[in-house]
Write a protein that holds these residues in place. Structure first.
Motif, PDB file in Angstrom:
ATOM      1  N   GLU A 156     -96.615 -29.426  26.755  1.00 49.67           N
ATOM      2  CA  GLU A 156     -96.079 -28.751  25.573  1.00 49.67           C
ATOM      3  C   GLU A 156     -95.748 -29.816  24.550  1.00 49.67           C
ATOM      4  OE1 GLU A 156     -92.801 -26.313  26.876  1.00 49.67           O
ATOM      5  OE2 GLU A 156     -94.167 -24.617  27.153  1.00 49.67           O
ATOM      6  N   GLY A 180    -103.167 -21.747  16.620  1.00 46.02           N
ATOM      7  CA  GLY A 180    -101.735 -21.714  16.349  1.00 46.02           C
ATOM      8  C   GLY A 180    -101.377 -21.888  14.883  1.00 46.02           C
ATOM      9  N   LEU A 210     -96.935 -26.183  21.098  1.00 44.27           N
ATOM     10  CA  LEU A 210     -98.284 -25.826  21.511  1.00 44.27           C
ATOM     11  C   LEU A 210     -98.385 -26.071  23.013  1.00 44.27           C
ATOM     12  CD1 LEU A 210    -100.291 -27.705  18.742  1.00 44.27           C
ATOM     13  CD2 LEU A 210     -99.929 -25.225  18.904  1.00 44.27           C
ATOM     14  N   GLU A 211     -99.050 -25.189  23.727  1.00 49.00           N
ATOM     15  CA  GLU A 211     -99.310 -25.424  25.145  1.00 49.00           C
ATOM     16  C   GLU A 211    -100.741 -25.943  25.254  1.00 49.00           C
ATOM     17  OE1 GLU A 211     -99.445 -23.265  29.482  1.00 49.00           O
ATOM     18  OE2 GLU A 211     -98.428 -22.243  27.851  1.00 49.00           O
ATOM     19  N   TRP A 254     -98.919 -19.644  12.459  1.00 46.55           N
ATOM     20  CA  TRP A 254     -97.850 -19.083  13.271  1.00 46.55           C
ATOM     21  C   TRP A 254     -96.759 -20.141  13.348  1.00 46.55           C
ATOM     22  CZ3 TRP A 254     -98.579 -14.162  15.299  1.00 46.55           C
ATOM     23  CH2 TRP A 254     -99.877 -13.676  15.249  1.00 46.55           C
ATOM     24  N   GLU A 255     -95.564 -19.749  13.277  1.00 44.53           N
ATOM     25  CA  GLU A 255     -94.470 -20.718  13.382  1.00 44.53           C
ATOM     26  C   GLU A 255     -94.141 -20.933  14.850  1.00 44.53           C
ATOM     27  OE1 GLU A 255     -91.257 -20.364  10.667  1.00 44.53           O
ATOM     28  OE2 GLU A 255     -92.550 -19.495   9.139  1.00 44.53           O
ATOM     29  N   THR A 256     -95.053 -21.630  15.506  1.00 47.22           N
ATOM     30  CA  THR A 256     -94.943 -21.914  16.931  1.00 47.22           C
ATOM     31  C   THR A 256     -94.191 -23.220  17.119  1.00 47.22           C
ATOM     32  OG1 THR A 256     -97.096 -20.874  17.226  1.00 47.22           O
ATOM     33  CG2 THR A 256     -96.291 -22.229  19.037  1.00 47.22           C
TER      34      THR A 256
END
Length: 108
Positions: free
Chosen positions: A49, A25, A33-34, A28-30
């Motif tokens: 999450e 991740g 997180l899962e 990436w501008e996530t």
């Protein structure tokens, strides 16, 4: 293998998987997180999450793990943070020793 050691080994395996998820991740501008629940149950497949910044805070202590509520085991860990979606637990005793030894960030 004692219950504490087994629990910590399982948690450490989940932590290693989550480290890979967090690494993928990066960049990436996530917003979330899962992650896998890091409880000591070998067949747990539940998800959590968590914001990347919260994940980094979690990983700042090798004895801390993120679990789904209800997955904690008070014989080897204590809850240090409770949210509606996940708990942060701190391993103690033998489980803490194993968790520190198996911390993938310790080698960095």
């Amino acid at each position: 293998m004692s219950h504490a050691s087994r629990n910590a080994h399982i948690q450490s395996l989940y932590r290693e998987v989550n480290e890979g998820i967090a690494l993928m991740g990066e960049g990436w501008e996530t917003p979330l997180l899962e992650l896998l629940c890091e409880c000591g149950t070998a067949r747990c497949t539940e998800r959590i999450e968590m914001a990347p910044a919260d994940y980094e805070l979690l990983r700042s202590d090798a004895t801390h793990f993120a679990l789904r509520p209800g997955h904690e085991d008070d014989t080897v860990e204590q809850v240090v943070l409770s949210t509606p979606d996940y708990l942060i637990v701190a391993n103690h005793g033998r489980a803490a020793t194993v968790a520190r030894r198996r911390d993938p960030r310790a080698a960095r």
